[in-house]
Design an enzyme around this catalytic site. Structure first.
Site, short mmCIF file in Angstrom:
data_model
loop_
_atom_site.label_atom_id
_atom_site.label_comp_id
_atom_site.label_asym_id
_atom_site.label_seq_id
_atom_site.Cartn_x
_atom_site.Cartn_y
_atom_site.Cartn_z
N HIS A 37 40.03 57.34 34.03
CA HIS A 37 40.49 57.05 35.38
C HIS A 37 41.98 57.29 35.53
O HIS A 37 42.77 56.71 34.79
CB HIS A 37 40.26 55.58 35.75
CG HIS A 37 38.85 55.13 35.67
ND1 HIS A 37 37.86 55.65 36.48
CD2 HIS A 37 38.26 54.20 34.89
CE1 HIS A 37 36.72 55.05 36.20
NE2 HIS A 37 36.93 54.17 35.24
N GLY A 39 45.06 56.07 37.31
CA GLY A 39 45.28 54.77 37.91
C GLY A 39 44.76 53.63 37.06
O GLY A 39 45.04 52.46 37.34
N ILE A 41 42.42 50.82 34.87
CA ILE A 41 41.53 49.74 35.27
C ILE A 41 42.03 49.08 36.54
O ILE A 41 41.26 48.77 37.45
CB ILE A 41 41.41 48.69 34.14
CG1 ILE A 41 40.68 49.30 32.94
CG2 ILE A 41 40.70 47.43 34.62
CD1 ILE A 41 39.26 49.73 33.23
N CYS A 42 43.33 48.86 36.64
CA CYS A 42 43.90 48.16 37.80
C CYS A 42 43.46 48.79 39.10
O CYS A 42 42.93 48.12 39.99
CB CYS A 42 45.43 48.16 37.70
SG CYS A 42 46.23 47.49 39.18
N LYS A 51 40.81 43.23 45.57
CA LYS A 51 41.48 42.83 46.81
C LYS A 51 40.70 43.31 48.04
O LYS A 51 40.67 42.64 49.07
CB LYS A 51 42.92 43.38 46.86
CG LYS A 51 43.78 42.95 45.68
CD LYS A 51 43.74 41.45 45.47
CE LYS A 51 43.87 40.99 44.06
NZ LYS A 51 43.07 41.50 43.01
N GLU A 217 35.85 25.89 32.35
CA GLU A 217 37.15 26.16 31.75
C GLU A 217 37.35 25.32 30.49
O GLU A 217 37.16 24.10 30.50
CB GLU A 217 38.27 25.86 32.75
CG GLU A 217 39.68 25.89 32.18
CD GLU A 217 40.04 27.20 31.51
OE1 GLU A 217 40.52 27.16 30.35
OE2 GLU A 217 39.84 28.27 32.12
N GLY A 285 39.50 36.49 29.50
CA GLY A 285 40.66 37.26 29.09
C GLY A 285 40.35 38.70 28.73
O GLY A 285 39.21 39.15 28.85
N VAL A 286 41.38 39.40 28.30
CA VAL A 286 41.25 40.81 27.94
C VAL A 286 41.90 41.07 26.59
O VAL A 286 42.71 40.26 26.12
CB VAL A 286 41.88 41.73 29.01
CG1 VAL A 286 41.18 41.59 30.34
CG2 VAL A 286 43.38 41.44 29.17
N HIS A 458 62.54 32.62 62.16
CA HIS A 458 61.60 31.65 62.74
C HIS A 458 60.81 32.32 63.86
O HIS A 458 61.38 33.06 64.65
CB HIS A 458 62.38 30.45 63.30
CG HIS A 458 61.53 29.49 64.07
ND1 HIS A 458 60.75 28.55 63.43
CD2 HIS A 458 61.32 29.34 65.40
CE1 HIS A 458 60.10 27.85 64.36
NE2 HIS A 458 60.43 28.31 65.56
#
Length: 479
Positions: A37, A39, A41-42, A51, A217, A285-286, A458
């Protein structure tokens, strides 16, 4: 095929392709090798496509709550295939964009599996053998298998999902982020093992789309790298949304059924329970891709799966460098990019400094979003700082209320003696777009006084950043 370059980079992810472009800008004859790829994995299976998925979930959420804004949306539904198609389309578009950027900067793309045969020595350049790969079709114009030479060889091969024994992904019941990004149908129930950014983002996405989600977790706190107070607020929000969270718990066994998976979960007191769901996402994790590159043969120093560097990308073997995930945490795209720029500018002989990892922001794009930079309150105290802590709630901000997003907090931590901003931590709407203001402030070594004298527009969410600083010094206005 054979050709000689000044710089050859193995890996075309964010670190690799950015380094290649900067190398070309500095006048180096440059090539980048990849096997799958442009680019990395990201762009293809990580940051960007997730996203896109989360954006679809966000819009679905707002449509379900249209009446909160005086609007009406009846029979709101979704099309899983269309959501996935949009996500893959976004990645495809940016993948093509990386190819165009490399071509524009006259960077050669070499397609295949690379291994370093020799590092540069004296006037002799290093040697890299590239073997043909059948993984995907090469980009148009890419060079193929052969032996290539380069004075400087940079390893930027990224990372892959960590696999735990007995919980190996099978692409059916047990997923990694690869499978979680391209579901054929939305699962009705889901177990998520791990509550770092990857696990929490997928938990948020699938819960918003209607799945029953349980997060498991090992540590006492979800989002373990975040400030405890911020993580606690996030946990309450997730639980209010219906996400079940088990902390201090570990998966000890997984059994797969025809259309389900059952996990045996043990808590920190030794008590066990069985949880069954359609799918399990392993997000523990990675690990860096350091195998089969020839690094051990060259004598490159590796510790606990990480290539050891001097902070400027240089390994212990002259002519061989490492950046990004293979060079250690934080394993983030923006860290890899800047590390690569520092590395290539060092090679060029420019005046460079090692990256200050304490000023690298981290973002989690769940609902609510989480963002942070610098020391947590607990870490600052552990290091012996006398601190001042400021807090400002979203409920006190006009723009947040107008957006219908009154839940959240901005927290700042200062050295009480010097006024140095030690850390900033946020939870709430759009905080991933706000954190950079504090990153700039920390990079410029801005004090509390300069931040207090800065004019914030503001009405904006950014006003909360100002108020949090004011609160640390007893000068807050709107609470």
């Amino acid at each position: 095929m054979s050709e000689t370059y000044d710089v050859l980079i193995i890996g075309a992810g964010p670190g690799g392709y950015v380094t290649a472009i900067r190398a070309a800008q500095l006048g180096f004859k440059t090539a980048v090798v990849d096997r799958e790829h442009l680019g990395g994995i990201c762009l293809n299976w990580g940051c960007i496509p997730t996203k896109a998925l989360l954006r679809s979930a966000e819009i679905y959420h707002y449509m379900q709550h249209a009446s909160d804004y005086g609007l009406s949306a009846k029979e709101v539904s979704f099309d899983t295939a269309a959501i996935v198609k949009r996500s893959r389309g976004v990645s495809g578009r940016l993948n093509g964009g990386v190819g165009m950027l490399l071509k524009k900067n006259k960077v050669d793309v070499i397609w295949g599996e690379a291994a370093i045969d020799a590092a540069a020595k004296g006037n002799e350049p290093g040697k890299v053998t590239v073997k043909e790969t059948k993984r995907v079709e090469p980009p148009k114009g890419a060079k193929g298998a052969g032996t290539y030479s380069a004075k400087h060889i940079i390893v930027a091969t990224g990372a892959r999902p960590r696999v735990l024994p007995g919980i190996e992904p099978d692409k059916k019941q047990i997923w990694t982020y690869y499978e979680a990004m391209v579901p054929e149908a939305m699962p009705k129930s889901l177990l998520v093992m791990g509550s770092g950014a990857i696990g929490i983002e997928f938990a948020s996405f699938y819960r918003t789309m209607g799945a029953e989600v349980t997060v498991i977790e090992l540590l006492p706190q979800i989002l373990p790298v975040e400030d405890a107070e911020i993580a606690g607020i996030a946990r309450k929000r997730f639980e209010k949304q219906g996400i079940k969270i088990l902390t201090g718990a570990k998966v000890t066994k997984v059994e797969k059924g025809a259309n389900s998976v059952t996990a045996t979960v043990e808590d920190d007191k030794g008590k066990t329970q069985s949880l069954t769901a359609e799918k399990l996402i392993s997000a523990v994790g990675v690990v860096g891709n350091i195998e089969n590159l020839g690094l051990e043969k060259l004598g490159v120093k590796i510790e606990r799966g990480i290539v050891v560097t001097d902070g400027l990308g240089r390994t212990n073997v002259p002519g061989v460098y490492a950046i990004g995930d293979v060079a250690g945490p934080p394993m983030l795209a923006h860290k890899a990019e800047h590390e690569g720029v520092i590395c290539i500018e060092t090679i060029k002989g420019l005046h460079t400094h090692p990256m200050d990892k304490g000023k690298i922001p981290g973002c989690t794009y769940c609902h609510p979003q989480i963002a942070s930079v610098g020391l947590t309150e607990g870490k600052a105290k552990e290091l012996g700082f006398s601190i001042k802590v400021g807090r400002f709630p979203f409920a006190g901000n006009g723009k947040a209320i107008a957006l219908g997003e009154p839940d959240g907090l901005i927290k700042t931590i200062f050295d009480a003696k010097t006024g140095q901003l030690l850390g900033a931590h946020m939870v709430g709407a759009e905080v991933t777009e706000l954190i950079q203001g504090y990153v700039v402030a920390m990079t410029l070594e801005t004090t509390e006084e300069e931040l207090m004298h800065t004019v914030f527009p503001h009405p904006t969410l950014s006003e909360m950043m100002h108020e949090s600083v004011l609160d640390a010094y007893g000068r807050v206005i709107h609470t």
